[in-house]
Design a protein around this motif. Sequence first.
Motif, PDB file in Angstrom:
ATOM      1  N   ARG A 118      57.855  -8.517 -14.936  1.00 50.64           N
ATOM      2  CA  ARG A 118      58.406  -9.545 -14.051  1.00 50.64           C
ATOM      3  C   ARG A 118      59.867  -9.273 -13.729  1.00 50.64           C
ATOM      4  NH1 ARG A 118      55.498 -12.989 -17.636  1.00 50.64           N
ATOM      5  NH2 ARG A 118      57.459 -13.598 -18.644  1.00 50.64           N
ATOM      6  N   GLU A 119      60.637  -8.874 -14.743  1.00 52.65           N
ATOM      7  CA  GLU A 119      62.049  -8.584 -14.509  1.00 52.65           C
ATOM      8  C   GLU A 119      62.234  -7.378 -13.595  1.00 52.65           C
ATOM      9  OE1 GLU A 119      63.653  -8.147 -18.401  1.00 52.65           O
ATOM     10  OE2 GLU A 119      63.883 -10.323 -18.748  1.00 52.65           O
ATOM     11  N   ALA A 120      61.384  -6.369 -13.787  1.00 55.69           N
ATOM     12  CA  ALA A 120      61.484  -5.168 -12.949  1.00 55.69           C
ATOM     13  C   ALA A 120      61.109  -5.473 -11.499  1.00 55.69           C
ATOM     14  CB  ALA A 120      60.580  -4.065 -13.502  1.00 55.69           C
ATOM     15  N   LEU A 121      60.049  -6.260 -11.315  1.00 56.42           N
ATOM     16  CA  LEU A 121      59.645  -6.631  -9.956  1.00 56.42           C
ATOM     17  C   LEU A 121      60.713  -7.475  -9.280  1.00 56.42           C
ATOM     18  CD1 LEU A 121      55.856  -7.517 -10.454  1.00 56.42           C
ATOM     19  CD2 LEU A 121      56.845  -5.411  -9.552  1.00 56.42           C
ATOM     20  N   GLU A 122      61.282  -8.402 -10.042  1.00 56.74           N
ATOM     21  CA  GLU A 122      62.337  -9.255  -9.482  1.00 56.74           C
ATOM     22  C   GLU A 122      63.544  -8.424  -9.059  1.00 56.74           C
ATOM     23  OE1 GLU A 122      65.413 -12.818 -10.844  1.00 56.74           O
ATOM     24  OE2 GLU A 122      63.673 -12.348 -12.096  1.00 56.74           O
ATOM     25  N   ALA A 123      63.973  -7.504  -9.931  1.00 56.76           N
ATOM     26  CA  ALA A 123      65.141  -6.680  -9.621  1.00 56.76           C
ATOM     27  C   ALA A 123      64.888  -5.781  -8.416  1.00 56.76           C
ATOM     28  CB  ALA A 123      65.508  -5.833 -10.840  1.00 56.76           C
ATOM     29  N   ALA A 124      63.690  -5.202  -8.349  1.00 59.50           N
ATOM     30  CA  ALA A 124      63.367  -4.304  -7.238  1.00 59.50           C
ATOM     31  C   ALA A 124      63.293  -5.065  -5.920  1.00 59.50           C
ATOM     32  CB  ALA A 124      62.047  -3.585  -7.506  1.00 59.50           C
ATOM     33  N   GLY A 175      59.939 -15.774 -16.044  1.00 59.47           N
ATOM     34  CA  GLY A 175      59.627 -15.657 -14.630  1.00 59.47           C
ATOM     35  C   GLY A 175      60.390 -16.642 -13.775  1.00 59.47           C
ATOM     36  N   GLU A 176      59.856 -16.912 -12.588  1.00 56.43           N
ATOM     37  CA  GLU A 176      60.559 -17.711 -11.592  1.00 56.43           C
ATOM     38  C   GLU A 176      60.281 -19.213 -11.693  1.00 56.43           C
ATOM     39  OE1 GLU A 176      62.674 -16.065  -9.773  1.00 56.43           O
ATOM     40  OE2 GLU A 176      61.978 -14.167 -10.593  1.00 56.43           O
ATOM     41  N   HIS A 177      59.156 -19.604 -12.286  1.00 54.71           N
ATOM     42  CA  HIS A 177      58.821 -21.033 -12.353  1.00 54.71           C
ATOM     43  C   HIS A 177      59.895 -21.873 -13.041  1.00 54.71           C
ATOM     44  CE1 HIS A 177      54.827 -21.178 -10.523  1.00 54.71           C
ATOM     45  NE2 HIS A 177      54.532 -20.048 -11.151  1.00 54.71           N
ATOM     46  N   PRO A 178      60.385 -21.471 -14.235  1.00 56.85           N
ATOM     47  CA  PRO A 178      61.418 -22.282 -14.893  1.00 56.85           C
ATOM     48  C   PRO A 178      62.737 -22.316 -14.126  1.00 56.85           C
ATOM     49  CG  PRO A 178      60.354 -20.784 -16.452  1.00 56.85           C
ATOM     50  CD  PRO A 178      59.946 -20.353 -15.087  1.00 56.85           C
ATOM     51  N   LYS A 179      62.928 -21.377 -13.197  1.00 59.17           N
ATOM     52  CA  LYS A 179      64.156 -21.352 -12.386  1.00 59.17           C
ATOM     53  C   LYS A 179      63.989 -22.153 -11.100  1.00 59.17           C
ATOM     54  CE  LYS A 179      64.909 -16.606 -13.981  1.00 59.17           C
ATOM     55  NZ  LYS A 179      64.962 -15.192 -13.561  1.00 59.17           N
ATOM     56  N   GLY A 180      62.788 -22.694 -10.895  1.00 60.73           N
ATOM     57  CA  GLY A 180      62.535 -23.461  -9.677  1.00 60.73           C
ATOM     58  C   GLY A 180      62.366 -22.590  -8.453  1.00 60.73           C
ATOM     59  N   ARG A 181      61.965 -21.327  -8.674  1.00 66.85           N
ATOM     60  CA  ARG A 181      61.851 -20.395  -7.559  1.00 66.85           C
ATOM     61  C   ARG A 181      60.426 -19.867  -7.408  1.00 66.85           C
ATOM     62  NH1 ARG A 181      66.845 -17.566  -9.421  1.00 66.85           N
ATOM     63  NH2 ARG A 181      65.508 -15.781  -9.816  1.00 66.85           N
ATOM     64  N   ALA A 182      59.452 -20.625  -7.818  1.00 70.63           N
ATOM     65  CA  ALA A 182      58.059 -20.181  -7.692  1.00 70.63           C
ATOM     66  C   ALA A 182      57.129 -21.376  -7.576  1.00 70.63           C
ATOM     67  CB  ALA A 182      57.658 -19.320  -8.889  1.00 70.63           C
ATOM     68  N   CYS A 183      56.022 -21.168  -6.867  1.00 72.15           N
ATOM     69  CA  CYS A 183      54.978 -22.188  -6.743  1.00 72.15           C
ATOM     70  C   CYS A 183      53.618 -21.516  -6.830  1.00 72.15           C
ATOM     71  CB  CYS A 183      55.080 -22.919  -5.400  1.00 72.15           C
ATOM     72  SG  CYS A 183      56.538 -23.964  -5.197  1.00 72.15           S
ATOM     73  N   ASP A 184      52.643 -22.243  -7.380  1.00 73.99           N
ATOM     74  CA  ASP A 184      51.260 -21.800  -7.407  1.00 73.99           C
ATOM     75  C   ASP A 184      50.436 -22.716  -6.514  1.00 73.99           C
ATOM     76  OD1 ASP A 184      51.530 -19.629  -9.204  1.00 73.99           O
ATOM     77  OD2 ASP A 184      51.640 -21.030 -10.878  1.00 73.99           O
ATOM     78  N   PHE A 185      49.709 -22.122  -5.570  1.00 75.56           N
ATOM     79  CA  PHE A 185      48.918 -22.871  -4.602  1.00 75.56           C
ATOM     80  C   PHE A 185      47.443 -22.686  -4.921  1.00 75.56           C
ATOM     81  CE2 PHE A 185      52.960 -21.959  -2.771  1.00 75.56           C
ATOM     82  CZ  PHE A 185      53.247 -22.981  -1.876  1.00 75.56           C
TER      83      PHE A 185
END
Length: 337
Positions: free
Chosen positions: A46-52, A253-263
């Motif tokens: 997750r960190e690698a994908l986010e950084a890239a 990941g991004e959910h705890p940062k408020g930057r992700a949603c699951d639909f």
Amino acid sequence: MPRTSFTRPRARRLLTVLLAAVALLLGAGVVPAAAEPGEGGTKQLREALEAAAKGHIEAKAKLDNSKRRQVALVAELKTVEGRLGQLTAQVGEVAAQSYRLGRLTPTAMLLESTTPEGFLRRAAELDVMAQRDGKRLRSLTEAKQAAAKAKAAIDNEVREQQKQLAVLAKKKRDAERALATVSSGSSAGFSGGSRSASPAPRNSDGSWPSETCSVSDPTTDGCITPRTLHALKQAQAAGYKRYVSCFRSGGGGEHPKGRACDFAAATSGFEDKTATGGDKAYGDSLASYFKNNASRLGVLYVIWYRQIWMPNTGWRSYSGSGSPAADHTNHVHLSMY
């Protein structure tokens, strides 16, 4: 007693039906733990994908901004060069006149005067000519300096673009390395989702503003970023109104940062089974919608149905642990910049 024993099971059945109906109206039923979406992948992945993805988005914004500056500089240079041509012609006329008539000195002009009035007139003419020719020469010099400055600035922008292109290439390699453990290569992606979203606010240089988990999440009792809320509202306005869950306090990941949603793909919410038929088509269209509007909304990456989309790789295969939640076959995951 017989009446009582008949009434209690009936009441229990009625209560179960009512609870199911209420859950359906709220958008999701009692979700089995196995169906609950997780962030997917390891913390390192997750960190690698986010950084890239972030590196790509930031470099792309700098590249686009540099191209805009270059276009403005080229227009400025064209204007300066036009002015430079006019001034060069004017100064050339003065030089040609001096060549034809010989050097016209102040003394020669004044000696041609035969009367005091003529002397004063000649003196005034001499002053006007000196001012005119001096102004032309100064303007010519300034125009040459402006042209040289604009050319140097254009060269700087070209170097900046080459730098950002190198960064984009590196971030793509970083993304591909990170995905190597969970991806078998490129995939076709999905169709649909062609409606355009309203763009989220950007900085004047085209970059995304830094945001925190500062606004209420309408899908939970947590918080999300303003840009995530904008993406959620735009998707709902485009017709994607099935159950959504954004903020999640646990894990990384991004959910705890408020930057992700699951639909959820299913009308009843997250189900512990792979979406098919209309549910699959809904997820396909929603995933395509976020991909097609990535630059307008600030999308970091999208995961759906064993595939992941990133701005620097396009759609790639993506394998989880095999469950519908881990493989993202029961929900579309959206991560935001």
